[in-house]
Design a protein around this motif. Structure first.
Motif, PDB file in Angstrom:
ATOM      1  N   ALA A 154       0.833  -1.214   0.000  1.00 60.43           N
ATOM      2  CA  ALA A 154       0.000   0.000   0.000  1.00 60.43           C
ATOM      3  C   ALA A 154       0.860   1.253   0.000  1.00 60.43           C
ATOM      4  CB  ALA A 154      -0.909  -0.004   1.226  1.00 60.43           C
ATOM      5  N   SER A 155       0.252   2.370  -0.429  1.00 60.50           N
ATOM      6  CA  SER A 155       0.965   3.646  -0.421  1.00 60.50           C
ATOM      7  C   SER A 155      -0.010   4.786  -0.201  1.00 60.50           C
ATOM      8  CB  SER A 155       1.712   3.859  -1.739  1.00 60.50           C
ATOM      9  OG  SER A 155       0.816   4.264  -2.762  1.00 60.50           O
ATOM     10  N   PRO A 156       0.422   5.854   0.460  1.00 58.35           N
ATOM     11  CA  PRO A 156      -0.468   7.010   0.645  1.00 58.35           C
ATOM     12  C   PRO A 156      -0.859   7.655  -0.672  1.00 58.35           C
ATOM     13  CG  PRO A 156       1.762   7.517   1.383  1.00 58.35           C
ATOM     14  CD  PRO A 156       1.716   6.046   1.121  1.00 58.35           C
ATOM     15  N   ASP A 157       0.019   7.597  -1.682  1.00 58.51           N
ATOM     16  CA  ASP A 157      -0.324   8.197  -2.976  1.00 58.51           C
ATOM     17  C   ASP A 157      -1.539   7.514  -3.592  1.00 58.51           C
ATOM     18  OD1 ASP A 157       1.748   9.979  -2.768  1.00 58.51           O
ATOM     19  OD2 ASP A 157       3.137   8.803  -3.995  1.00 58.51           O
ATOM     20  N   VAL A 158      -1.576   6.188  -3.480  1.00 58.72           N
ATOM     21  CA  VAL A 158      -2.740   5.456  -3.983  1.00 58.72           C
ATOM     22  C   VAL A 158      -3.981   5.862  -3.200  1.00 58.72           C
ATOM     23  CG1 VAL A 158      -3.813   3.175  -4.161  1.00 58.72           C
ATOM     24  CG2 VAL A 158      -1.451   3.507  -4.898  1.00 58.72           C
ATOM     25  N   GLY A 159      -3.844   5.981  -1.895  1.00 61.35           N
ATOM     26  CA  GLY A 159      -4.978   6.395  -1.066  1.00 61.35           C
ATOM     27  C   GLY A 159      -5.505   7.752  -1.469  1.00 61.35           C
ATOM     28  N   HIS A 160      -4.626   8.723  -1.671  1.00 60.52           N
ATOM     29  CA  HIS A 160      -5.066  10.062  -2.090  1.00 60.52           C
ATOM     30  C   HIS A 160      -5.738  10.020  -3.464  1.00 60.52           C
ATOM     31  CE1 HIS A 160      -3.539  12.388   1.235  1.00 60.52           C
ATOM     32  NE2 HIS A 160      -2.317  11.868   1.110  1.00 60.52           N
ATOM     33  N   THR A 161      -5.225   9.180  -4.363  1.00 62.25           N
ATOM     34  CA  THR A 161      -5.825   9.060  -5.691  1.00 62.25           C
ATOM     35  C   THR A 161      -7.251   8.511  -5.597  1.00 62.25           C
ATOM     36  OG1 THR A 161      -3.653   8.682  -6.696  1.00 62.25           O
ATOM     37  CG2 THR A 161      -5.579   7.998  -7.965  1.00 62.25           C
ATOM     38  N   ILE A 162      -7.438   7.505  -4.749  1.00 62.18           N
ATOM     39  CA  ILE A 162      -8.781   6.947  -4.552  1.00 62.18           C
ATOM     40  C   ILE A 162      -9.730   8.028  -4.042  1.00 62.18           C
ATOM     41  CG2 ILE A 162     -10.142   5.307  -3.199  1.00 62.18           C
ATOM     42  CD1 ILE A 162      -7.613   3.501  -3.155  1.00 62.18           C
ATOM     43  N   ILE A 163      -9.282   8.779  -3.050  1.00 58.63           N
ATOM     44  CA  ILE A 163     -10.126   9.805  -2.440  1.00 58.63           C
ATOM     45  C   ILE A 163     -10.465  10.899  -3.441  1.00 58.63           C
ATOM     46  CG2 ILE A 163     -10.200  11.610  -0.677  1.00 58.63           C
ATOM     47  CD1 ILE A 163      -8.319   9.710   0.966  1.00 58.63           C
ATOM     48  N   GLU A 164      -9.464  11.388  -4.168  1.00 61.05           N
ATOM     49  CA  GLU A 164      -9.709  12.477  -5.111  1.00 61.05           C
ATOM     50  C   GLU A 164     -10.656  12.052  -6.221  1.00 61.05           C
ATOM     51  OE1 GLU A 164      -8.839  15.747  -5.012  1.00 61.05           O
ATOM     52  OE2 GLU A 164      -8.322  15.150  -2.966  1.00 61.05           O
ATOM     53  N   SER A 165     -10.508  10.825  -6.682  1.00 68.88           N
ATOM     54  CA  SER A 165     -11.411  10.335  -7.713  1.00 68.88           C
ATOM     55  C   SER A 165     -12.849  10.267  -7.185  1.00 68.88           C
ATOM     56  CB  SER A 165     -10.962   8.949  -8.180  1.00 68.88           C
ATOM     57  OG  SER A 165     -11.920   8.373  -9.046  1.00 68.88           O
ATOM     58  N   ALA A 166     -12.997   9.768  -5.963  1.00 66.34           N
ATOM     59  CA  ALA A 166     -14.339   9.684  -5.381  1.00 66.34           C
ATOM     60  C   ALA A 166     -14.937  11.070  -5.177  1.00 66.34           C
ATOM     61  CB  ALA A 166     -14.282   8.921  -4.065  1.00 66.34           C
ATOM     62  N   LEU A 167     -14.123  12.030  -4.754  1.00 69.91           N
ATOM     63  CA  LEU A 167     -14.619  13.391  -4.564  1.00 69.91           C
ATOM     64  C   LEU A 167     -15.063  13.997  -5.889  1.00 69.91           C
ATOM     65  CD1 LEU A 167     -12.041  14.809  -1.983  1.00 69.91           C
ATOM     66  CD2 LEU A 167     -14.488  14.430  -1.592  1.00 69.91           C
ATOM     67  N   ASP A 168     -14.297  13.746  -6.952  1.00 69.18           N
ATOM     68  CA  ASP A 168     -14.692  14.258  -8.265  1.00 69.18           C
ATOM     69  C   ASP A 168     -16.047  13.699  -8.694  1.00 69.18           C
ATOM     70  OD1 ASP A 168     -12.340  15.704  -8.433  1.00 69.18           O
ATOM     71  OD2 ASP A 168     -11.289  14.207  -9.647  1.00 69.18           O
ATOM     72  N   LEU A 169     -16.220  12.387  -8.523  1.00 65.95           N
ATOM     73  CA  LEU A 169     -17.458  11.755  -8.961  1.00 65.95           C
ATOM     74  C   LEU A 169     -18.623  12.070  -8.034  1.00 65.95           C
ATOM     75  CD1 LEU A 169     -15.997   8.318 -10.075  1.00 65.95           C
ATOM     76  CD2 LEU A 169     -16.861  10.142 -11.536  1.00 65.95           C
ATOM     77  N   ALA A 170     -18.326  12.488  -6.804  1.00 63.55           N
ATOM     78  CA  ALA A 170     -19.404  12.852  -5.874  1.00 63.55           C
ATOM     79  C   ALA A 170     -20.176  14.081  -6.351  1.00 63.55           C
ATOM     80  CB  ALA A 170     -18.840  13.105  -4.485  1.00 63.55           C
ATOM     81  N   ALA A 171     -19.560  14.904  -7.193  1.00 67.00           N
ATOM     82  CA  ALA A 171     -20.247  16.087  -7.716  1.00 67.00           C
ATOM     83  C   ALA A 171     -21.522  15.679  -8.456  1.00 67.00           C
ATOM     84  CB  ALA A 171     -19.325  16.875  -8.639  1.00 67.00           C
ATOM     85  N   GLY A 172     -21.430  14.622  -9.258  1.00 62.79           N
ATOM     86  CA  GLY A 172     -22.600  14.150  -9.984  1.00 62.79           C
ATOM     87  C   GLY A 172     -23.653  13.560  -9.063  1.00 62.79           C
TER      88      GLY A 172
END
Length: 526
Positions: free
Chosen positions: A235-253
């Motif tokens: 695991a890596s924090p970079d992967v974690g941040h990528t997951i979160i940012e992607s979910a935040l982007d899609l949460a707009a819809g």
């Protein structure tokens, strides 16, 4: 929005007087839900709650001002039956989870004007019951509601030999991004292995959509050390941040969909909650409206059953005087089946059509007139009065007024001598003149002598009828000489600014009705 601004949008940090000022009908309540359960030897028990809370906070940071989002205190317990083999796991049962969720959501409905709910779920085990709960919450409280599952919402996928089910590489990456101080990878055994041979059993027991099995994370056929997924050490924090940012982007819809596709009310609500110009004119003239059959029979039946049970099992005859002055079944005032008479029936929309924005309605007043033949002593009568003014049990200088009384009939009321409420049509105009010209704080008279001497018109109706009555309409309640109890549920509704001008609203009957004030002036000058 800055993190500091997001902190200001935390419901738990508000003081009680701030709630009505900050949250309105368009506000969105964001409720994080997690769990307390094993997440292998390397992640904390509250992993799912951390993910839900942190994602909700970031969601509000990004979209809070635009969509009026509010972070609610998290529910830290969930359905974790698949992990109860492990020390530390605390799981609710399905019934207790549903009851807790209903109580919490019902509490926010009673204490705020918000009617949009976004649940942020951090635990996969909660998913199935939340899908069912949405239907009940939407129906019971007339909410627009949905659930976001942050990890599943994200478009980023990082699965390897094994699917990421629990505490594996994906969930560990999220925790490295959100709470790295709580991640202890050194606690994983040196010989830990995410054996690819487990995939077949994971697919069969956990992921198969054609059959459901009661799997558990202590089964070595699908898990190692409570982990079902890839090696957490990758695991890596970079992967974690990528997951979160992607979910935040899609949460707009998701937010756009939630706000623009609110649940349709049933037909009986749509037809009953519309007020015609003629009805508004009648309310201006008479101070009241009666909407026949406005509340669905199922809502009435649930409420009536609740009241009947209380009358049969909990009523103390020695407290009849107290019940009559205030309310019967006082401990049930906030029960969803009673508040549903207002929020789920269209009655709230009718109140809004008259008042515009109003303060949250948090309790139900139940009034019962019991047949005199069933009581050892007569139930006290209520003389002509205006609620909250010079009440015998209050200080004469104290006002407990409101704007509109909404009454829902729960029993057949066909006999004028059966304890019917008696009102004086047009009395709101008479009373406002008296309050303006002859009355002042400290006077103990509730109405002038000529109003007190009038009998009034009995309100007769059938279960499901709704009475909308201006607060200033004088009314009285007499003896019940019939054989059946008369049961009404009342809701005291205040315009959003009523508390700022209680005294003035006694003297100006349209101060709390800005939408009707212009119509009243036009009709008066015609």
């Amino acid at each position: 929005m800055t993190p500091a601004a997001a902190t200001a949008r935390q419901y738990g940090r508000l003081a009680a007087p701030d709630v009505a000022a900050e949250l309105g009908a368009g506000s969105v309540l964001c409720l994080p839900i997690g769990s307390v359960e094993q997440h292998g030897p390397h992640l904390p028990l509250n992993t799912d709650t951390v993910i839900a809370e942190q994602f909700t906070t970031r969601l509000v940071e990004r979209y809070g001002d635009h969509h009026d989002l509010w972070v609610l205190p998290a529910i830290p317990y969930g359905l974790s039956l698949e992990h109860i083999w492990s020390p530390g796991t605390v799981s609710l049962q399905v019934a207790s989870f549903m009851s807790l969720l209903d109580a919490v959501v019902g509490g926010y409905v009673r204490s705020t004007a918000a009617r949009t709910l976004l649940i942020v779920n951090g635990h996969g085990g909660n998913r199935g019951v939340l899908e069912a709960a949405l239907y009940e919450l939407q129906d019971r409280y007339a909410l627009a509601a949905c659930v976001i599952h942050p990890s599943s919402l994200s478009a980023f996928r990082n699965e390897g030999e094994l699917p990421e089910i629990h505490a594996g590489q994906r969930e560990t990456s999220l925790m490295l991004a959100l709470a790295p101080e709580d991640v202890r990878l050194d606690r994983l055994p040196v010989d830990f292995s995410a054996d690819g041979e487990r995939r077949r059993e994971i697919d069969r027991r956990v992921l198969d959509r054609g059959a459901t099995w009661p799997w558990n994370s202590g089964d070595s056929a699908i898990a190692a050390c409570g982990v079902i997924g890839g090696d957490p050490r990758a695991a890596s924090p970079d992967v974690g941040h990528t997951i979160i940012e992607s979910a935040l982007d899609l949460a707009a819809g998701v937010l756009t969909q939630l706000l623009h596709h609110r649940p349709q009310q049933p037909a009986f609500v749509r037809s009953s909650m519309a007020l015609t110009p003629a009805e508004k004119s009648a309310f201006i003239r008479d101070g009241l409206l009666i909407k026949r059959g406005a509340v669905d029979s199922d809502l009435v039946a649930r409420a009536r059953a609740l009241v009947d049970d209380w009358l049969r099992e909990s009523m103390d005859p020695a407290l009849i005087n107290s019940y009559t002055r205030r309310t019967f079944a006082p401990e049930l005032g906030g029960h969803p089946d009673l508040l549903g008479l207002f929020f789920s029936s269209g009655a709230a929309a009718l109140a809004g059509a008259l008042l515009g924005d109003f303060q949250p309605v948090s309790t139900t007043q139940i009034q019962v007139r019991i047949p005199e033949s069933q009581l050892p002593e007569s139930q006290p009568e209520k003389a002509m009065h205006v609620d909250g003014v010079a009440c015998p049990h209050l200080d004469p200088d104290e006002l407990r007024t409101f704007s509109l009384l909404v009454g829902v009939v729960l029993s057949d009321i066909t006999d004028p001598t059966g304890g019917a409420l008696r009102y004086q049509s047009g009395g709101h105009l008479t009373m406002s003149e008296w309050f303006r010209d002859q009355w002042s704080l400290g006077i103990t008279d509730q109405v002038p002598p000529d109003v007190d001497a009038r009998t009034g018109t009995p309100f007769l109706g059938a279960p499901g009828d709704v009475l909308l009555m201006h607060h200033l309409v004088p009314h009285a309640v007499g003896r019940n000489l019939s054989r059946e109890p008369r049961i009404m549920a009342y809701f005291r509704v205040s315009h959003v600014t009523h508390a700022e001008h209680r005294l003035q609203s006694l003297r100006d009957p349209w101060l709390d009705y800005p939408g009707l004030a212009g119509l009243h002036q036009a009709e008066a000058s015609a």
